[in-house]
Motif scaffolding. Structure first.
Motif, PDB file in Angstrom:
ATOM      1  N   GLY A  28       4.341  -9.937  -7.071  1.00 25.29           N
ATOM      2  CA  GLY A  28       4.383  -9.084  -5.891  1.00 25.29           C
ATOM      3  C   GLY A  28       5.111  -7.770  -6.065  1.00 25.29           C
ATOM      4  N   ASN A  29       6.055  -7.683  -6.992  1.00 21.45           N
ATOM      5  CA  ASN A  29       6.818  -6.447  -7.200  1.00 21.45           C
ATOM      6  C   ASN A  29       6.242  -5.568  -8.312  1.00 21.45           C
ATOM      7  N   GLU A  37       4.489  -2.767 -10.219  1.00 20.35           N
ATOM      8  CA  GLU A  37       4.216  -1.388  -9.827  1.00 20.35           C
ATOM      9  C   GLU A  37       3.140  -0.728 -10.674  1.00 20.35           C
ATOM     10  N   ARG A  91       1.744   0.923  -7.726  1.00 16.58           N
ATOM     11  CA  ARG A  91       1.690   2.382  -7.609  1.00 16.58           C
ATOM     12  C   ARG A  91       0.658   2.981  -8.570  1.00 16.58           C
ATOM     13  N   CYS A 107      -0.397  -7.751  -4.940  1.00 18.69           N
ATOM     14  CA  CYS A 107       0.424  -6.687  -5.541  1.00 18.69           C
ATOM     15  C   CYS A 107       0.570  -5.533  -4.557  1.00 18.69           C
ATOM     16  N   LYS A 108       1.337  -5.737  -3.536  1.00 20.13           N
ATOM     17  CA  LYS A 108       1.471  -4.753  -2.455  1.00 20.13           C
ATOM     18  C   LYS A 108       2.342  -3.553  -2.822  1.00 20.13           C
ATOM     19  N   LYS A 109       3.050  -3.619  -3.960  1.00 18.80           N
ATOM     20  CA  LYS A 109       3.902  -2.497  -4.373  1.00 18.80           C
ATOM     21  C   LYS A 109       3.307  -1.729  -5.552  1.00 18.80           C
ATOM     22  N   THR A 161       0.134   1.572  -1.436  1.00 21.38           N
ATOM     23  CA  THR A 161       1.192   2.210  -2.235  1.00 21.38           C
ATOM     24  C   THR A 161       0.652   2.931  -3.470  1.00 21.38           C
TER      25      THR A 161
END
Length: 179
Positions: A66-67, A69, A95, A91-93, A118
């Motif tokens: 989940g973290n 990037e 980038r 994978c909401k974070k 994001t």
């Protein structure tokens, strides 16, 4: 003469039959060999498909990170719609996402990208997307600033301009679009 002619004809006939029988046996052996090769090829294909399925399922577990990037899946032939949907949901974070040359993804899978709010950098080079798909998946991304679309032959220069203007107006800084 007639008896000798009869015997020679009979002999020729016997030779012809033995040749035919021999050819039939050879044909049967060739058929068996072809059948074995076909079965071996089918078995290999089944193993390949099973490996692909296992790899695709494993790739779907990236969603548990989940973290995460940055995710670079450049040329990963095993990424498909299901795996990409799972990644996008978990994978909401994220980038930065590189899906260049991931050719097994369809519009259904690409639609999932628009849920990753994001995202700043996206590389969809050499992916099978067209004008509508590009606008649909990229236009709702609020932070997007770098888009790579090299080799996307289904995307016109007009669509690139639309993306540039749409995203630039919204973000007040114009994105860098390669393509």
């Amino acid at each position: 003469k007639s008896n000798a002619t009869y015997k020679s004809k009979e002999l020729v006939h016997q030779i012809a039959e033995s040749l035919i029988d021999g050819n039939t046996e050879q044909a049967t052996e060739a058929d068996l060999k072809k059948q074995k090769e076909k079965e071996l090829q089918e078995r290999r294909e089944k193993i390949r498909e099973e490996k692909k399925k296992n790899i695709r399922e494993s790739l779907g577990y990236i969603c548990l990170l989940g973290n995460l990037e940055t995710l670079d899946l450049n040329m990963c032939i095993y990424i498909d719609d299901v795996a990409l949907k799972r990644i996008a949901s978990g994978c909401k974070k994220l980038r930065s996402l590189n899906l260049s040359a991931c050719t097994e993804i369809s519009l259904k899978g690409f639609k999932a990208i628009r849920n990753i709010k994001t995202l700043k950098d996206v590389d969809l080079s050499w992916c099978p997307i067209d004008n509508d798909c590009a606008l649909y998946i990229l236009s709702p991304l609020p932070l997007i600033s770098n888009i790579k679309l090299f080799g996307c032959t289904g995307i016109s220069s007009d669509t690139l301009k639309k993306l540039y203007n749409l995203l630039g107006d919204r973000n007040r800084t114009y994105p860098v679009i390669y393509g």
